[in-house]
Design a protein around this motif. Structure first.
Motif, PDB file in Angstrom:
ATOM      1  N   PHE A  26       0.843  -1.192   0.000  1.00 31.17           N
ATOM      2  CA  PHE A  26       0.000   0.000   0.000  1.00 31.17           C
ATOM      3  C   PHE A  26       0.878   1.243   0.000  1.00 31.17           C
ATOM      4  O   PHE A  26       2.038   1.214   0.409  1.00 31.17           O
ATOM      5  N   GLN A  27       0.308   2.323  -0.486  1.00 29.88           N
ATOM      6  CA  GLN A  27       1.059   3.570  -0.547  1.00 29.88           C
ATOM      7  C   GLN A  27       1.272   4.145   0.851  1.00 29.88           C
ATOM      8  O   GLN A  27       0.417   4.035   1.719  1.00 29.88           O
ATOM      9  N   SER A  33      -4.790   5.315   7.062  1.00 29.95           N
ATOM     10  CA  SER A  33      -6.186   5.028   6.709  1.00 29.95           C
ATOM     11  C   SER A  33      -6.709   3.892   7.578  1.00 29.95           C
ATOM     12  O   SER A  33      -5.949   3.073   8.098  1.00 29.95           O
ATOM     13  N   SER A  34      -8.016   3.830   7.746  1.00 29.15           N
ATOM     14  CA  SER A  34      -8.621   2.797   8.591  1.00 29.15           C
ATOM     15  C   SER A  34      -8.334   1.398   8.080  1.00 29.15           C
ATOM     16  O   SER A  34      -8.116   0.467   8.862  1.00 29.15           O
ATOM     17  N   GLN A  39      -5.091  -3.656   8.950  1.00 29.39           N
ATOM     18  CA  GLN A  39      -4.109  -4.657   8.535  1.00 29.39           C
ATOM     19  C   GLN A  39      -2.939  -4.718   9.530  1.00 29.39           C
ATOM     20  O   GLN A  39      -2.473  -5.803   9.890  1.00 29.39           O
ATOM     21  N   LEU A  40      -2.494  -3.548   9.942  1.00 34.03           N
ATOM     22  CA  LEU A  40      -1.389  -3.479  10.889  1.00 34.03           C
ATOM     23  C   LEU A  40      -1.761  -4.123  12.219  1.00 34.03           C
ATOM     24  O   LEU A  40      -0.984  -4.897  12.797  1.00 34.03           O
ATOM     25  N   ASN A  70       4.805  -2.654   2.703  1.00 35.94           N
ATOM     26  CA  ASN A  70       3.844  -3.702   3.069  1.00 35.94           C
ATOM     27  C   ASN A  70       4.072  -4.117   4.521  1.00 35.94           C
ATOM     28  O   ASN A  70       5.028  -3.672   5.164  1.00 35.94           O
ATOM     29  N   ILE A  71       3.182  -4.949   5.023  1.00 36.53           N
ATOM     30  CA  ILE A  71       3.219  -5.349   6.429  1.00 36.53           C
ATOM     31  C   ILE A  71       4.546  -6.007   6.807  1.00 36.53           C
ATOM     32  O   ILE A  71       5.156  -5.670   7.829  1.00 36.53           O
ATOM     33  N   GLN A  72       4.998  -6.961   5.994  1.00 31.69           N
ATOM     34  CA  GLN A  72       6.225  -7.679   6.333  1.00 31.69           C
ATOM     35  C   GLN A  72       7.435  -6.757   6.329  1.00 31.69           C
ATOM     36  O   GLN A  72       8.334  -6.884   7.165  1.00 31.69           O
ATOM     37  N   ALA A  73       7.449  -5.804   5.393  1.00 29.72           N
ATOM     38  CA  ALA A  73       8.559  -4.855   5.337  1.00 29.72           C
ATOM     39  C   ALA A  73       8.604  -4.019   6.608  1.00 29.72           C
ATOM     40  O   ALA A  73       9.680  -3.725   7.141  1.00 29.72           O
TER      41      ALA A  73
END
Length: 218
Positions: A26-27, A33-34, A39-40, A70-73
């Motif tokens: 995601f940017q 953003s909600s 996701q986090l 991204n989440i993993q990053a």
């Protein structure tokens, strides 16, 4: 000590791509953003932690709203910071060693450092001075090990100042060895064999005492 920044967590997308792509990236402009926050949270990332805030600050500084992560990053990057949000040096595994614009001036101060660390630096400097005939050999020196050992003995908040202080001691020891070699042989120059026994009577305490009496406080 310079910070090693990994930019692999950022990659540029082609014009016209969506805000969330198929790989789950995601940017950065949507980090608050909600949907991204959800996701986090689902991934177990505490957005209130100093680790997360440090990573976000780094990403925002090096990227822009059009860049992606991204989440993993984010998780991977958070491992580079301790619970206080301080960068962990990858070589030593210690925090508190990153020089920034904010602490550049404040680190340049003399503080009390362990006597054992000064002993270690004196002996290491003497050993290398004799072995290399006074030449500073970056390929064979073990001076970084002395610094790392000292950093482990002092509090995180004092590590940069301790490193600066140790530099002053190290320079003082080396200057004393050069003076002793030249006293034993006025024609001696760096790179020539050091006169036998020239450093035998030099002790750490005598060097520090003489230096204090001359021009600096260490």
């Amino acid at each position: 000590m310079s910070k090693i920044t990994d930019y692999s967590f950022l990659f540029q997308q082609m014009f016209g791509t969506s805000n969330i792509n198929k790989t789950g990236s995601f940017q950065l402009s949507r980090i608050n953003s909600s949907s991204v926050k959800a996701q986090l949270k689902a991934a177990g990332i505490d957005t209130n932690s100093k680790q997360y805030k440090a990573v976000l600050k780094e990403m925002m500084r090096n990227g822009n709203g059009a860049m992606y992560t991204n989440i993993q990053a984010i998780k991977n990057s958070m491992r580079c910071y301790d619970k206080d949000g301080d960068y962990i040096d990858p070589t030593t595994g210690l925090a508190g060693l990153l020089v920034t614009e904010e602490n550049e001036n404040s680190r340049k101060r003399i503080i009390s450092i362990p006597e054992s660390s000064k002993d270690e630096m004196f002996e290491q400097t003497k050993k290398e001075f004799l072995r290399e005939n006074g030449i500073l050999n970056g390929d064979t020196t073990k001076r970084s090990d002395v610094y790392t050992n000292m950093y482990r003995k002092v509090q995180k908040k004092d590590r940069l100042a301790a490193g600066y202080t140790m530099q002053q001691y190290e320079r003082t020891y080396r200057q004393a060895f050069i003076a002793a070699a030249k006293k034993a042989d006025p024609k001696w120059t760096i790179g020539k064999s050091i006169p036998k026994g020239a450093l035998d009577n030099i002790t750490r305490e005598s060097v520090e005492h003489t230096k204090k009496c001359m021009d600096i406080t260490i």
